[in-house]
Every structure is written in C-alpha cells, then in structure tokens.
Scaffold this active site. Structure first.
Site, PDB file in Angstrom:
ATOM      1  CE  LYS A  83      -4.401   0.729   2.673  1.00  0.00           C
ATOM      2  NZ  LYS A  83      -4.707   0.662   4.001  1.00  0.00           N
TER       3      LYS A  83
HETATM    4  C1  E4P Z   1      -8.142   1.397   4.624  1.00  0.00           C
HETATM    5  O1  E4P Z   1      -7.566   0.943   3.809  1.00  0.00           O
HETATM    6  C2  E4P Z   1      -8.119   2.691   5.065  1.00  0.00           C
HETATM    7  O2  E4P Z   1      -7.023   2.682   5.654  1.00  0.00           O
HETATM    8  C3  E4P Z   1      -9.160   2.807   6.081  1.00  0.00           C
HETATM    9  O3  E4P Z   1     -10.405   2.282   5.413  1.00  0.00           O
HETATM   10  C4  E4P Z   1      -9.357   4.016   6.632  1.00  0.00           C
HETATM   11  O4  E4P Z   1     -10.680   4.202   7.398  1.00  0.00           O
HETATM   12  P1  E4P Z   1     -11.068   5.392   8.466  1.00  0.00           P
HETATM   13  O5  E4P Z   1     -11.185   6.719   7.538  1.00  0.00           O
HETATM   14  O6  E4P Z   1     -12.145   4.941   9.214  1.00  0.00           O
HETATM   15  O7  E4P Z   1      -9.363   5.662   9.193  1.00  0.00           O
END
Ligand code: E4P
Length: 220
Positions: A83
């Site tokens: 990522k």
């Molecule tokens: C997933 O890949 C993201 O990091 C995550 O869904 C972020 O979610 P949040 O906005 O609730 O922190």
C-alpha cells in the site's frame, strides 16, 4: 463484491474468516498502532491466516524508501499487496513495484483524477476514502460512482476498493454501484449480520419447539 476486513486485530480476523466471509485484509499504520503489539509479528500472522490479498502499508514518503519497504513487506507472504500513498513518489513506486510483479494498493484517494492516475500507474487497487469525505460534507459515494464510470469507460483492470466505510448503508450503496471490494471495520460487518426480526423469529421458533418437546419428550 469482495469483502476485506479493515483491521490488524487477529481475533476479529479469525472470527470472520471462520465464517468464510473474508476475501482479504487491509491494514494501515494507525490500525497496527491500535493493536500495540510487535507489528512485524502482527503482519506475518495476518498473511498466514488469510489466503487472499493483505494490504500492508509503507511508511516512507520517498520513492527509494517505498521500494525498499515494499520489497521487505512482500517477504511476509505472496499474498501481500503493498500500500502506497497517493503522491508523486507513491505513483512512481507503484509503477516500479507493479512492473516487478508486486501488486500495489494506492491509498488516500479523494478524487476521480487521483484514481485515474493510480490506475495508469498500474495499481491493482485504488482506495477511495468515502467516510472521510462524508465527514467534511462531501458525498463519498459519488466518488465511487465517478471512478466506476471512468474505469468502465476505459476498461481499466484496477479494482475499486471502497475504504473508510462507516456503516452498512455504505456497503449496500457501493454494491449497487458495482464497486469491486469494500473493506470493513469489524463493527460494520457485525452490524450487517444482524436484524431484529431474525432474533425475534429465532426466539419464537425455540419457544414453540420447547413446548412441543415438553409435550412429547422427543428430541431432534
Ligand atoms: C483502508 O484501507 C483505510 O486505511 C481505512 O479504511 C481508513 O478508514 P478510516 O477513515 O475510518 O480511518
């Protein structure tokens, strides 16, 4: 639609994986930090439990750092998706890693143009954060619909991974649009399982069976 769990919590991962619900996992530095344990052990354990894609995020912000970390993360398992953030260096790293056969998830996507550029760079997944857009008064789900149209128009293979999901209606709306993946906090997946009429129905079936059993003494 694929369902990923958005967590680094092993107990939750095992719980939903045992129900056959999980196609993959997404983590980020905040989610790993929340667990408070050795992150290397945590990431390794997740890649061993889950057969599908496990997104592990780099923490470097420069190209070379992302490449080094991406290759190191990939050593945790063949199911690791690296990522990277939606930045110039992130896209350059996406291009290099993807060309080397390492799948990449470009995260922190907040506009259709960012998704388009990430797809052009060879991303396997783009992660638009819908809840964080809703939080600032923009419509996160509109972004999913726009990306879906753009990717369909040009037949991009990049998958739309709906992130920052806050409630079950987000999931229904993403599915209606045809998003490829939703990544869900365990609490949202728990809510999707439940309906009060299921509980009421089950209780009444059990009470009726108890009456029948008391009358006849017969078991199933
Ligand atoms: C997933 O890949 C993201 O990091 C995550 O869904 C972020 O979610 P949040 O906005 O609730 O922190």
């Amino acid at each position: 639609m694929k369902i990923f769990l958005d967590t680094a919590n092993i107990e939750s991962i095992r719980k939903f994986n045992d129900m056959g619900l999980l196609d993959g996992i997404t983590t980020n530095p905040s989610l790993l930090s929340k667990e408070g344990r050795n992150p290397k052990e945590g990431m390794k354990e997740i890649t061993e439990i889950i057969k599908g894609d496990v997104s592990l995020e780099v923490v470097s912000t420069d190209y070379m750092g992302m490449i080094t970390e991406g290759k190191r993360l990939r050593e945790y398992g063949n199911n690791v998706v690296v990522k990277v953030p939606m930045t110039s260096d992130g896209l350059k790293a996406c291009k290099t890693l993807s060309s080397d056969g390492i799948p990449v998830n470009v995260t922190l996507i907040f506009s259709p143009n960012q998704a388009l550029l990430a797809a052009k760079s060879g991303a396997k997944y783009v992660s638009p954060f819908i809840g964080r857009l809703d939080d600032i008064g923009q419509n996160g789900m509109n972004l999913i619909a726009e990306i879906k149209t753009i990717f369909s128009n040009y037949d991009f293979k990049t998958e739309i991974l709906v992130a920052s999901v806050r409630h079950p209606i987000h999931v229904v709306d993403a599915a209606k649009i045809g998003a490829d993946v939703v990544t869900l906090p365990p609490a949202v997946l728990d809510k999707m399982l439940k309906h009060p009429l299921t509980d009421i129905g089950l209780n009444s079936f059990l009470e009726d069976w108890k009456k029948l059993h008391e009358k006849t003494g017969i078991d199933i």
